[in-house]
Design an enzyme around this catalytic site. Structure first.
Site, short mmCIF file in Angstrom:
data_model
loop_
_atom_site.label_atom_id
_atom_site.label_comp_id
_atom_site.label_asym_id
_atom_site.label_seq_id
_atom_site.Cartn_x
_atom_site.Cartn_y
_atom_site.Cartn_z
CG ASP A 12 8.10 26.55 13.78
OD1 ASP A 12 7.36 25.84 13.07
OD2 ASP A 12 9.35 26.53 13.69
NE ARG A 16 10.01 21.32 14.88
CZ ARG A 16 10.56 22.48 15.17
NH1 ARG A 16 11.69 22.53 15.85
NH2 ARG A 16 9.95 23.59 14.82
CB THR A 58 3.43 32.98 0.68
OG1 THR A 58 4.70 33.39 1.16
CG2 THR A 58 2.46 34.14 0.81
CG ASN A 60 3.68 27.26 5.97
OD1 ASN A 60 3.22 28.01 6.81
ND2 ASN A 60 4.90 26.74 6.10
CB SER A 186 10.11 31.78 8.85
OG SER A 186 11.05 30.92 9.44
CD GLU A 197 13.50 44.78 23.12
OE1 GLU A 197 14.33 43.88 23.37
OE2 GLU A 197 13.83 45.95 22.84
C1 IPE Z 1 6.84 29.72 9.96
O1 IPE Z 1 7.13 28.41 10.29
C2 IPE Z 1 5.41 29.80 9.47
C3 IPE Z 1 4.39 29.60 10.50
C4 IPE Z 1 4.61 29.45 11.77
C5 IPE Z 1 3.05 29.62 10.00
P1 IPE Z 1 7.80 27.39 9.25
O2 IPE Z 1 7.89 26.09 9.93
O3 IPE Z 1 7.06 27.42 7.96
O4 IPE Z 1 9.22 28.06 9.02
P2 IPE Z 1 10.61 27.41 8.59
O5 IPE Z 1 10.35 26.57 7.36
O6 IPE Z 1 11.08 26.58 9.73
O7 IPE Z 1 11.53 28.57 8.33
C1 IPE Z 2 3.81 25.66 12.63
O1 IPE Z 2 4.19 24.37 12.96
C2 IPE Z 2 2.47 25.70 11.95
C3 IPE Z 2 2.56 25.94 10.50
C4 IPE Z 2 3.64 26.25 9.85
C5 IPE Z 2 1.33 25.83 9.75
P1 IPE Z 2 4.97 23.45 11.93
O2 IPE Z 2 3.97 22.69 11.12
O3 IPE Z 2 5.95 24.23 11.13
O4 IPE Z 2 5.72 22.47 12.92
P2 IPE Z 2 7.21 21.95 12.80
O5 IPE Z 2 8.10 23.14 12.69
O6 IPE Z 2 7.26 21.09 11.58
O7 IPE Z 2 7.43 21.18 14.06
MG MG Z 3 7.92 24.73 11.42
#
Ligand code: IPE
Ligand code: IPE
Ligand code: MG
Length: 236
Positions: A12, A16, A58, A60, A186, A197
């Protein structure tokens, strides 16, 4: 060193990472994909046997069409060409998740990479794509129900037996890492993380390099895993 057999990463913070630099979110995803290629090889070099990564949930699909399409195109590129180093290193690639809702060209690329790496034996990279932890449990329960209908005796069915009904037959997760600062799972591998862990870091995934990964391994080494018992470090 006590190395975790199965490490899972919630990758994640790509968006950002990019926003902080005034770049489009897509460049964060691109950088993240480069980080993943390096990490997969490094993890195997460190003795990890299975690395599972959360690439697309799913949920996303709730994102803009532009971002979803960018990610799907990126997966295709990664599987078709960029994973050559991973293949050469002898890593077998599994893709876990629901196939419905995925574009035909994405499905073809998935088939392609799984086929190309199927005889590799140096480790497993399990990429969770269009993946949900609750969905995996539901899909497994449906498969099990079919087997029961066909006469399977479940009198002594154990929690270990259910692993066979998940997307791929993998061991439980020993170490779960989440980058990007959020303290939640998530809907990641809920069944497999029952005794894992946890390691949470504020580092955005594109910056989660080998030395950051090693910090998680060192932390893991000092955890006292009891599995409900008392001072049993081996957890048997
Ligand atoms: C979890 O990250 C999914 C992946 C890293 C692919 P998200 O960014 O989708 O999760 P939330 O929305 O912060 O819970
Ligand atoms: C994780 O990074 C990758 C996917 C969920 C595909 P994010 O795209 O969720 O990045 P942030 O959380 O918005 O920074
Ligand atoms: Mg994210």
């Amino acid at each position: 060193m006590n190395v975790p057999k199965h490490v899972a990463i919630i990758m994640d913070g790509n968006g950002r990472w990019a926003e902080k630099r005034g770049l489009p979110r897509s460049s964060g995803h691109l950088e993240g994909s480069k980080t993943l290629e390096k990490l997969a090889i490094h993890a195997m070099d460190m003795g990890v046997e299975v690395l599972s990564v959360y690439a697309f949930s799913t949920d996303n699909f709730k994102r803009s069409e532009e971002e979803v399409n960018y990610l799907m195109d990126l997966f295709i590129k990664m599987f078709k060409t960029k994973f050559d180093k991973i293949n050469k290193r002898g890593i077998k690639v599994f893709i876990s998740g629901r196939k419905v809702n995925l574009r035909k060209d994405v499905l073809e690329a998935i088939e392609n990479i799984e086929e190309k790496t199927k005889d590799n034996t140096a480790g497993i990279l399990n990429i969770c794509l269009n993946y949900g932890g609750q969905e995996e449990i539901i899909d497994g329960a449906i498969k099990l129900a079919k087997d029961i209908q066909n006469g399977l005796d479940v009198t002594n069915f154990k929690r270990e037996d259910f692993y066979k009904y998940l997307y791929h037959y993998l061991p439980p997760i020993d170490l779960l890492i989440r980058t990007g600062g959020e303290l939640r799972v998530s809907n990641f591998m809920l069944y497999e993380m029952s005794y894992s862990e946890f390691y949470f870091t504020n580092t955005y995934f594109p910056d989660f390099d080998k030395s950051e990964f090693n910090k998680a391994l060192f932390m893991y080494e000092n955890r006292d895993r009891r599995f409900g018992g008392i001072n049993d470090k081996k957890g048997n």
